[in-house]
Design a protein around this motif. Structure first.
Motif, short mmCIF file in Angstrom:
data_model
loop_
_atom_site.label_atom_id
_atom_site.label_comp_id
_atom_site.label_asym_id
_atom_site.label_seq_id
_atom_site.Cartn_x
_atom_site.Cartn_y
_atom_site.Cartn_z
N TRP A 40 0.87 -1.17 0.00
CA TRP A 40 0.00 0.00 0.00
C TRP A 40 0.91 1.22 0.00
N GLY A 44 -2.41 5.00 -2.29
CA GLY A 44 -3.21 3.78 -2.33
C GLY A 44 -2.37 2.60 -2.78
N PRO A 45 -3.04 1.60 -3.34
CA PRO A 45 -2.36 0.35 -3.65
C PRO A 45 -1.32 0.51 -4.76
N GLN A 46 -0.25 -0.26 -4.65
CA GLN A 46 0.77 -0.28 -5.70
C GLN A 46 0.29 -1.14 -6.87
N PRO A 47 0.97 -1.03 -8.02
CA PRO A 47 0.48 -1.74 -9.22
C PRO A 47 0.27 -3.24 -9.03
N TYR A 49 -0.68 -4.75 -6.34
CA TYR A 49 -1.62 -5.07 -5.26
C TYR A 49 -2.84 -5.83 -5.77
N ASP B 185 -0.22 -1.17 -17.28
CA ASP B 185 -1.09 -0.67 -16.23
C ASP B 185 -1.44 0.79 -16.54
N SER B 188 0.06 3.38 -13.49
CA SER B 188 1.49 3.54 -13.24
C SER B 188 2.33 3.38 -14.50
N ASN B 190 3.35 0.55 -15.64
CA ASN B 190 4.18 -0.65 -15.58
C ASN B 190 3.61 -1.74 -16.48
N ARG B 192 2.52 -5.24 -16.54
CA ARG B 192 2.22 -6.27 -15.55
C ARG B 192 1.97 -7.63 -16.18
N GLU B 448 -10.60 -1.69 -11.41
CA GLU B 448 -9.36 -1.44 -10.69
C GLU B 448 -9.02 0.05 -10.69
N ARG B 452 -8.52 2.40 -7.46
CA ARG B 452 -7.29 3.11 -7.14
C ARG B 452 -7.48 4.62 -7.15
N MET B 455 -8.94 5.49 -3.94
CA MET B 455 -7.91 5.45 -2.90
C MET B 455 -7.06 6.72 -2.93
N MET B 456 -6.84 7.25 -4.14
CA MET B 456 -6.08 8.50 -4.23
C MET B 456 -6.90 9.64 -3.62
N GLY B 460 -5.92 6.62 0.69
CA GLY B 460 -5.72 5.24 1.13
C GLY B 460 -6.69 4.74 2.18
#
Lengths: 166, 506
Positions: A40, A44-47, A49, B185, B188, B190, B192, B448, B452, B455-456, B460
């Motif tokens: 976390w 918030g959550p990391q990629p 998660y 993703d 981010s 990335n 995945r 998702e 997220r 959460m931002m 969190g």
């Protein structure tokens, strides 16, 4: 051929095998998500998660399915596939697999001609001229439908390049 | 009467020669995929979707929805004439449709099926028209937490309301999520779960999954069973058609009840299949001719067909309004919407009213056209099934793989369709539901991202899903209730059972 209808696979075997495979996929997903952090972070959550916990749930639910599967089908009475059904599946899946294999090297047009032709001749018992006509007409019809009308190119191989078809 | 003027604008969009032609093409293609075994509505729409990428969104959705109507009609045709449900949702139609055809009333059964399907669909569209205006009022209240809550509600309802094992539904759905996370993703950047394969960067398309799961998987099942077509020769006799139409009003109660069931099951993600079974069951329970059901009772054709189509139509509303598809086909269409650059959800009603109302108007026109076209072309499509399967089977396979390739012109998709086919076949035989996987693949990224982003917003804290508004709290609580419903009902049953047992032993 029709006399062979013994049980090829029991339901128990398939339930167990499927649960193990889905569990394995879950494990692979978990492993793959470790790369980007599963914790976390500040925002918030990391990629990793989301996929990590998705994988974890898959593992847990697969384990439950494994347990239920063994429990419900422990008497091994129910069949999954008889030998005859297995042969039918193989007779369908085998050519289909070869079609994909051939197509990925020689293109979809050549693939579909060979596939339709051989299935019609070897499994349908058609005579060569008719099989040839049907498979060629299908390929040509698809060419006009996709390349000419919708302008969506299909996978082509060395043969088309040789003939100068783009 | 805001809705009415919106609808008239919609008709102005839908009522052009090009769009009417698209509807006809869509309906005919739909009947074709509905009639052919192994090709159903979700799969047919997936195959056609890549061809719409360059189209105007309104034209594209008209083509796809018309195909959906056509596929529903095609599915009923094979149920009645061949005792082979072309679609899972027309299984219930075989119960009385095929016996009717056997007794020589094929025309009567087909006409009844098409007319009641048409009625159900019309009922559904009217419900959509009425509810749509109301949706826009919600629009501005929706932000990320609300979106996530709605997604969760959909997922939970698939687990809680499913008929099979809840854990099998969870595995199926979670695998769908896992497949959806493959690739870049969105937040981010990335890569995945690509495990170093550069082809996987763009992700696994849900269309490949649908083609494999529904198309190839179903074909394998058909092949395994050893296909036999015991078709009944259909010749549409005009006099019988009119007789059947004239008998429609006598079924008014069944029509009404089934339409309502269909609407409910379509808007909540119960789906057309559950709706048709439920409606058949209720029609039988309330009928005075109970013992005739299963032996060729006309009401046994009317009930499932009406519910099937009204559910199919109503499934479009939550897709447009909330971004939550009520059926697998609607999920595929929603994926299409996103590819065309539209964001399904309440804002769509404000930003693109032309699209929304054009679609709704086309549903009126498309269904009328479908009833007429299907009656006119039944003998022709029934003839297709008389082509030997050693020709038609491989042709369907070829079409499926062409469809897989046209999604993004990638060889990998050809190879991905195969394992999805095996997965679909095995899952179906073992009672794993497939629709949740497709749903999760379509919605995975969006769910998702919504999570997220929430959460931002909240830095969190999960409390945002209850604090943000009363709306989100209500939806979340409902979702939780549905999610744990199998457990709750099991406990209740257990307690009752234990008490019962004690009373007996005492």
């Amino acid at each position: 051929m029709r006399t062979t209808s013994g049980v090829l696979l029991t339901r128990l075997t398939m339930e167990v095998a499927t649960a193990l495979v889905t569990g394995l996929i879950g494990a692979i997903v978990c492993y793959g998500s470790l790369e980007f952090g599963i914790g976390w972070g500040d925002a918030g959550p990391q990629p990793g998660y989301f996929p990590f916990y998705v994988g974890l749930i898959v593992i847990i639910a697969s384990t439950v399915n494994l347990g239920f599967g063994i429990y419900h089908h422990r008497d091994r009475v129910e069949e999954f596939l008889t030998t005859e059904q297995g042969q039918r599946i193989l007779a369908f899946f085998g050519p289909m697999f070869l079609f994909v294999l051939v197509s990925s090297f020689l293109g979809l047009y050549v693939g579909m001609i060979l596939y339709l032709f051989s299935v019609m001749v070897f499994q349908g018992g058609y005579r060569l001229p008719k099989a040839l006509a049907v498979s060629l007409i299908t390929a040509i019809a698809n060419y006009f439908l996709f390349e000419a009308w919708f302008k969506v190119p299909l996978l082509k191989g060395p043969l088309e390049a040789l003939l100068g078809i783009h | 009467m805001d809705n009415f003027s919106n609808l008239m604008d919609g008709f102005a969009i839908a009522f052009s020669f090009f769009h009417l032609a698209l509807m006809a093409v869509g309906v005919l293609l739909g009947i074709l995929v509905g009639v052919l075994p192994g090709l159903g509505a979700p799969n047919g729409v997936s195959l056609l979707l890549p061809l719409t990428f360059t189209m105007d969104p309104v034209s594209a959705i008209i083509l796809l929805t018309s195909m959906y109507w056509g596929a529903l009609f095609g599915g009923s045709t094979t149920s009645i004439l061949f005792n082979i449900p072309g679609e899972p949702s027309s299984v219930a139609t075989t119960f009385d449709g095929y016996p009717m055809a056997q007794q020589g009333h094929a025309t009567h059964a087909l006409t009844l099926a098409f007319m009641s399907a048409g009625f159900g669909a019309m009922f559904g569209v009217v419900v959509i028209t009425v509810l749509s205006g109301w949706v826009t009022q919600f629009a501005l209240k929706f932000s990320s937490p609300e979106y996530f809550a709605v997604f969760l509600l959909t997922f939970a309802s698939f687990i809680g309301m499913g008929s099979g094992s809840a854990f099998k539904a969870i595995v199926s759905m979670m695998l769908g999520f896992a497949f959806a996370t493959v690739g870049m993703d969105g937040i981010s950047g990335n890569m995945r779960l690509t495990f170093g394969f550069s082809e996987l960067v763009k992700g696994i398309s849900f269309l490949v999954a649908v083609i494999g799961l529904f198309g190839l998987g179903e074909l394998m099942q058909t092949m395994e069973e050893g296909l036999r077509f015991d078709g009944i020769h259909a010749r549409i006799r005009i006099r019988d058609v009119f007789k059947a139409v004239a008998s429609m009003p006598s079924h008014w109660m069944t029509l009404l009840r089934s339409s309502l069931i269909g609407c409910w099951m379509g808007i909540t993600p119960g789906g057309p299949t559950a709706a048709s079974f439920m409606s058949y069951g209720l029609a039988k329970r309330f009928s005075r001719r109970k013992e005739h059901f299963g032996k060729g009772e006309p009401a046994g054709v009317v009930a499932p067909e009406t519910a099937d189509h009204s559910a199919g139509t109503c499934a479009i509303l939550p897709m447009l309004a909330l971004g939550v598809p009520g059926s697998a086909t609607a999920a595929v269409m929603m994926g299409g919407l996103m590819i065309w650059g539209l964001t399904p959800g309440p804002m769509l009603f404000i930003e693109r009213p032309d699209f929304v109302w054009g679609t709704i108007a086309s549903m009126y026109l498309g269904n009328v056209m479908a009833v007429v076209l299907v009656l006119a072309t039944v003998p022709m499509f029934a003839a297709i099934l008389r082509i030997p399967f050693s020709i038609i089977g491989p042709m369907i396979v070829v079409v499926c793989f062409i469809g897989a390739y046209t999604i993004s012109g990638s060889r990998l998709d050809l190879w991905l369709a195969l394992p999805f086919g095996i997965l679909g076949y095995v899952f179906k035989k073992l009672g794993y539901p497939i629709a949740p996987m497709v749903l999760a693949m379509v919605l995975g990224d969006k769910a998702e991202d919504a999570f997220r982003q929430s959460m931002m917003m909240s830095k969190g804290s999960l409390a945002i899903f209850w604090n943000n508004s009363t709306l989100v709290a209500t939806i979340m609580s409902l979702a939780m209730l549905l999610l744990f419903w199998p457990m709750v009902s099991m406990i209740i049953r257990h307690l009752r059972g234990a008490e019962h047992g004690r009373r007996i032993s005492a």
